[in-house]
Design a protein around this motif. Structure first.
Motif, PDB file in Angstrom:
ATOM      1  N   TRP A   1       0.829  -1.206   0.000  1.00 27.81           N
ATOM      2  CA  TRP A   1       0.000   0.000   0.000  1.00 27.81           C
ATOM      3  C   TRP A   1       0.869   1.264   0.000  1.00 27.81           C
ATOM      4  O   TRP A   1       0.704   2.140  -0.849  1.00 27.81           O
ATOM      5  CB  TRP A   1      -0.935  -0.007   1.203  1.00 27.81           C
ATOM      6  N   PHE A   2       1.799   1.341   0.948  1.00 32.29           N
ATOM      7  CA  PHE A   2       2.594   2.559   1.067  1.00 32.29           C
ATOM      8  C   PHE A   2       3.583   2.721  -0.087  1.00 32.29           C
ATOM      9  O   PHE A   2       3.791   3.834  -0.575  1.00 32.29           O
ATOM     10  CB  PHE A   2       3.299   2.622   2.427  1.00 32.29           C
ATOM     11  N   LEU A   3       4.179   1.634  -0.555  1.00 30.12           N
ATOM     12  CA  LEU A   3       5.088   1.737  -1.695  1.00 30.12           C
ATOM     13  C   LEU A   3       4.321   2.129  -2.959  1.00 30.12           C
ATOM     14  O   LEU A   3       4.781   2.985  -3.730  1.00 30.12           O
ATOM     15  CB  LEU A   3       5.837   0.421  -1.919  1.00 30.12           C
ATOM     16  N   GLY A   4       3.143   1.550  -3.157  1.00 35.14           N
ATOM     17  CA  GLY A   4       2.327   1.905  -4.318  1.00 35.14           C
ATOM     18  C   GLY A   4       1.895   3.355  -4.273  1.00 35.14           C
ATOM     19  O   GLY A   4       1.922   4.053  -5.298  1.00 35.14           O
ATOM     20  N   ARG A   5       1.490   3.833  -3.100  1.00 40.37           N
ATOM     21  CA  ARG A   5       1.089   5.238  -2.963  1.00 40.37           C
ATOM     22  C   ARG A   5       2.275   6.176  -3.223  1.00 40.37           C
ATOM     23  O   ARG A   5       2.129   7.206  -3.866  1.00 40.37           O
ATOM     24  CB  ARG A   5       0.519   5.501  -1.570  1.00 40.37           C
ATOM     25  N   PHE A   6       3.444   5.791  -2.723  1.00 44.38           N
ATOM     26  CA  PHE A   6       4.641   6.602  -2.947  1.00 44.38           C
ATOM     27  C   PHE A   6       4.981   6.676  -4.430  1.00 44.38           C
ATOM     28  O   PHE A   6       5.277   7.744  -4.958  1.00 44.38           O
ATOM     29  CB  PHE A   6       5.825   6.026  -2.153  1.00 44.38           C
ATOM     30  N   LEU A   7       4.958   5.535  -5.103  1.00 43.25           N
ATOM     31  CA  LEU A   7       5.299   5.511  -6.521  1.00 43.25           C
ATOM     32  C   LEU A   7       4.261   6.226  -7.377  1.00 43.25           C
ATOM     33  O   LEU A   7       4.602   6.835  -8.400  1.00 43.25           O
ATOM     34  CB  LEU A   7       5.464   4.060  -6.993  1.00 43.25           C
ATOM     35  N   THR A   8       3.005   6.182  -6.980  1.00 41.87           N
ATOM     36  CA  THR A   8       1.957   6.878  -7.718  1.00 41.87           C
ATOM     37  C   THR A   8       2.080   8.392  -7.551  1.00 41.87           C
ATOM     38  O   THR A   8       1.794   9.158  -8.472  1.00 41.87           O
ATOM     39  CB  THR A   8       0.567   6.411  -7.251  1.00 41.87           C
ATOM     40  N   ALA A   9       2.525   8.828  -6.386  1.00 38.77           N
ATOM     41  CA  ALA A   9       2.621  10.263  -6.098  1.00 38.77           C
ATOM     42  C   ALA A   9       3.821  10.924  -6.767  1.00 38.77           C
ATOM     43  O   ALA A   9       3.867  12.153  -6.853  1.00 38.77           O
ATOM     44  CB  ALA A   9       2.692  10.485  -4.589  1.00 38.77           C
ATOM     45  N   ARG A  10       4.766  10.131  -7.242  1.00 38.81           N
ATOM     46  CA  ARG A  10       5.944  10.725  -7.892  1.00 38.81           C
ATOM     47  C   ARG A  10       5.529  11.480  -9.144  1.00 38.81           C
ATOM     48  O   ARG A  10       4.568  11.122  -9.818  1.00 38.81           O
ATOM     49  CB  ARG A  10       6.957   9.645  -8.283  1.00 38.81           C
ATOM     50  N   GLN A  11       6.275  12.501  -9.429  1.00 34.14           N
ATOM     51  CA  GLN A  11       5.984  13.292 -10.620  1.00 34.14           C
ATOM     52  C   GLN A  11       6.252  12.470 -11.877  1.00 34.14           C
ATOM     53  O   GLN A  11       7.212  11.716 -11.950  1.00 34.14           O
ATOM     54  CB  GLN A  11       6.866  14.545 -10.651  1.00 34.14           C
ATOM     55  N   GLY A  12       5.384  12.645 -12.850  1.00 33.24           N
ATOM     56  CA  GLY A  12       5.564  11.990 -14.138  1.00 33.24           C
ATOM     57  C   GLY A  12       6.443  12.841 -15.041  1.00 33.24           C
ATOM     58  O   GLY A  12       7.042  13.836 -14.620  1.00 33.24           O
ATOM     59  N   ARG A  13       6.484  12.460 -16.282  1.00 34.51           N
ATOM     60  CA  ARG A  13       7.294  13.168 -17.267  1.00 34.51           C
ATOM     61  C   ARG A  13       6.367  13.956 -18.186  1.00 34.51           C
ATOM     62  O   ARG A  13       5.368  13.420 -18.665  1.00 34.51           O
ATOM     63  CB  ARG A  13       8.068  12.123 -18.076  1.00 34.51           C
ATOM     64  N   VAL A  14       6.679  15.206 -18.431  1.00 33.47           N
ATOM     65  CA  VAL A  14       5.867  16.028 -19.325  1.00 33.47           C
ATOM     66  C   VAL A  14       6.470  15.942 -20.724  1.00 33.47           C
ATOM     67  O   VAL A  14       7.662  16.199 -20.913  1.00 33.47           O
ATOM     68  CB  VAL A  14       5.821  17.496 -18.848  1.00 33.47           C
ATOM     69  N   THR A  15       5.644  15.553 -21.685  1.00 32.95           N
ATOM     70  CA  THR A  15       6.072  15.502 -23.077  1.00 32.95           C
ATOM     71  C   THR A  15       5.142  16.379 -23.903  1.00 32.95           C
ATOM     72  O   THR A  15       4.048  16.728 -23.477  1.00 32.95           O
ATOM     73  CB  THR A  15       6.047  14.060 -23.626  1.00 32.95           C
ATOM     74  N   ILE A  16       5.588  16.713 -25.086  1.00 27.15           N
ATOM     75  CA  ILE A  16       4.781  17.544 -25.978  1.00 27.15           C
ATOM     76  C   ILE A  16       4.336  16.690 -27.157  1.00 27.15           C
ATOM     77  O   ILE A  16       5.160  16.058 -27.833  1.00 27.15           O
ATOM     78  CB  ILE A  16       5.579  18.769 -26.447  1.00 27.15           C
TER      79      ILE A  16
END
Length: 113
Positions: A54-69
């Motif tokens: 639960w906590f590892l999944g929440r941590f990984l989901t909260a990480r910033q993604g990559r912005v592409t154009i």
């Protein structure tokens, strides 16, 4: 066939690691013979796996993604990785493991015979 995306392969690693940890601590504290006939140890390892997932999944989901154009539209698109196993996201394996752990513990508490 095992289907995962991102770091979803860590889910069984977490489950086996928690089982190994619980059984190792039990062997050290109570002796190697204690785990015979005590299914609640499996339940405890599933509870621990649920908490970690639960906590590892929440941590990984909260990480910033990559912005592409997008080349066609020129719009910015946020790309976030999905960490899942069998199409279930990592954080939702937490409640699954937790519920299974509770079931195993309750079934072990019911008198047999």
């Amino acid at each position: 066939m095992i289907i995962w995306s991102g770091l979803g392969f860590l889910i069984p690693v977490i489950a086996f690691g928690c089982l190994w940890l619980v059984l190792g601590v039990t062997d050290f504290a109570l002796g190697a013979d204690y785990k015979t006939g005590h299914d609640w140890l499996l339940g405890a390892s599933l509870l621990l796996s649920g908490i970690v997932s639960w906590f590892l999944g929440r941590f990984l989901t909260a990480r910033q993604g990559r912005v592409t154009i997008d080349k066609n539209t020129g719009e910015e698109v946020l790309v976030t990785p999905s960490n899942s196993l069998f199409f279930i996201k990592m954080q939702w394996w937490g409640p699954i493991f937790f519920f299974l752990g509770l079931v195993v513990i309750v079934l072990d508490l019911i008198p047999k015979g």
